[in-house]
Scaffold this motif. Structure first.
Motif, PDB file in Angstrom:
ATOM      1  N   THR A  42      -9.906   8.531  -2.602  1.00 16.87           N
ATOM      2  CA  THR A  42      -9.085   7.353  -2.904  1.00 16.87           C
ATOM      3  C   THR A  42      -9.989   6.131  -2.881  1.00 16.87           C
ATOM      4  OG1 THR A  42      -8.483   6.989  -0.581  1.00 16.87           O
ATOM      5  CG2 THR A  42      -6.962   8.320  -1.908  1.00 16.87           C
ATOM      6  N   THR A  49     -12.795   8.063   1.044  1.00 15.46           N
ATOM      7  CA  THR A  49     -12.114   6.843   0.613  1.00 15.46           C
ATOM      8  C   THR A  49     -13.044   5.652   0.663  1.00 15.46           C
ATOM      9  OG1 THR A  49     -10.053   5.587   0.804  1.00 15.46           O
ATOM     10  CG2 THR A  49     -11.172   6.140   2.861  1.00 15.46           C
ATOM     11  N   MET A  96      -9.431   1.860  -2.526  1.00 11.09           N
ATOM     12  CA  MET A  96      -8.505   0.753  -2.306  1.00 11.09           C
ATOM     13  C   MET A  96      -9.231  -0.558  -2.577  1.00 11.09           C
ATOM     14  SD  MET A  96      -6.436   1.968   1.095  1.00 11.09           S
ATOM     15  CE  MET A  96      -7.873   2.585   1.968  1.00 11.09           C
ATOM     16  N   THR A 143       0.838  -1.197   0.000  1.00  9.88           N
ATOM     17  CA  THR A 143       0.000   0.000   0.000  1.00  9.88           C
ATOM     18  C   THR A 143       0.874   1.248   0.000  1.00  9.88           C
ATOM     19  OG1 THR A 143      -1.692  -1.217   1.228  1.00  9.88           O
ATOM     20  CG2 THR A 143      -1.911   1.182   1.143  1.00  9.88           C
ATOM     21  N   MET A 198     -12.671   1.240   0.726  1.00 11.12           N
ATOM     22  CA  MET A 198     -11.853   0.030   0.727  1.00 11.12           C
ATOM     23  C   MET A 198     -12.814  -1.133   0.512  1.00 11.12           C
ATOM     24  SD  MET A 198      -9.447  -1.735   3.706  1.00 11.12           S
ATOM     25  CE  MET A 198      -8.555  -0.246   4.054  1.00 11.12           C
ATOM     26  N   HIS A 230      -2.297   4.032   4.370  1.00  9.08           N
ATOM     27  CA  HIS A 230      -3.110   5.130   3.844  1.00  9.08           C
ATOM     28  C   HIS A 230      -3.068   6.311   4.813  1.00  9.08           C
ATOM     29  CE1 HIS A 230      -6.801   7.321   2.710  1.00  9.08           C
ATOM     30  NE2 HIS A 230      -6.609   6.810   1.499  1.00  9.08           N
ATOM     31  N   VAL A 238      -4.753   0.827  -5.739  1.00 12.98           N
ATOM     32  CA  VAL A 238      -5.277   2.103  -5.245  1.00 12.98           C
ATOM     33  C   VAL A 238      -5.487   3.063  -6.412  1.00 12.98           C
ATOM     34  CG1 VAL A 238      -4.910   4.011  -3.624  1.00 12.98           C
ATOM     35  CG2 VAL A 238      -3.915   1.759  -3.134  1.00 12.98           C
ATOM     36  N   TYR A 284      -3.561  -2.026   5.402  1.00 14.15           N
ATOM     37  CA  TYR A 284      -3.796  -1.085   4.298  1.00 14.15           C
ATOM     38  C   TYR A 284      -4.085   0.304   4.865  1.00 14.15           C
ATOM     39  CZ  TYR A 284      -5.037  -5.562   2.004  1.00 14.15           C
ATOM     40  OH  TYR A 284      -5.057  -6.845   1.537  1.00 14.15           O
TER      41      TYR A 284
END
Length: 130
Positions: A75, A103, A77, A51, A105, A92, A120, A88
């Motif tokens: 972002t 973000t 992920m 990451t 994930m 980040h 990413v 992760y």
């Protein structure tokens, strides 16, 4: 608006037909980025280091396109094992702790190479100059 494509020189860009980053106006989109250095997988098996490596590549792409991490508003992920979210997330957080972009994930079944644990993406919006 003017469109500028930024290449990293990766072999895959020509084969797949993509750019590392694309800037249109004040918006920069950075493609999905994994922990690869040329054709080598970096930090195999290490979610945290992969990451960090991917985020450092994203930072370099942003700088190349005239932005910084402070311009990142989002972002994403994509991870192959969500149970490792803290690894992760720690990486980040090291890049974005004070910036706090939106973000996501999500766990995916696999990435393009099974040795990659995370991919990413980032979106940046650069302040318009008067």
């Amino acid at each position: 608006m003017k469109r500028t494509n930024y290449s990293s020189g990766a072999l895959w860009e020509g084969k797949v037909g993509y750019s590392r980053a694309v800037r249109i106006g004040n918006v920069i989109e950075v493609s999905g980025t994994v922990a690869s250095d040329n054709d080598k997988v970096v930090a195999e098996g290490d979610a945290y280091e992969q990451t960090r490596f991917a985020l450092a590549k994203i930072e370099a792409a942003l700088i190349n396109a005239g932005a910084t991490l402070h311009d990142v508003v989002r972002t994403r992920m994509f991870v192959t094992d969500i149970s490792r979210w803290e690894e992760y997330g720690r990486a980040h957080g090291e890049f974005f702790k004070s910036i706090k972009p939106a973000t996501t994930m999500v766990e995916v079944s696999k990435l393009i190479d099974p040795r990659y644990l995370v991919e990413v993406e980032a979106t940046a919006i650069v302040e318009q100059k008067a």
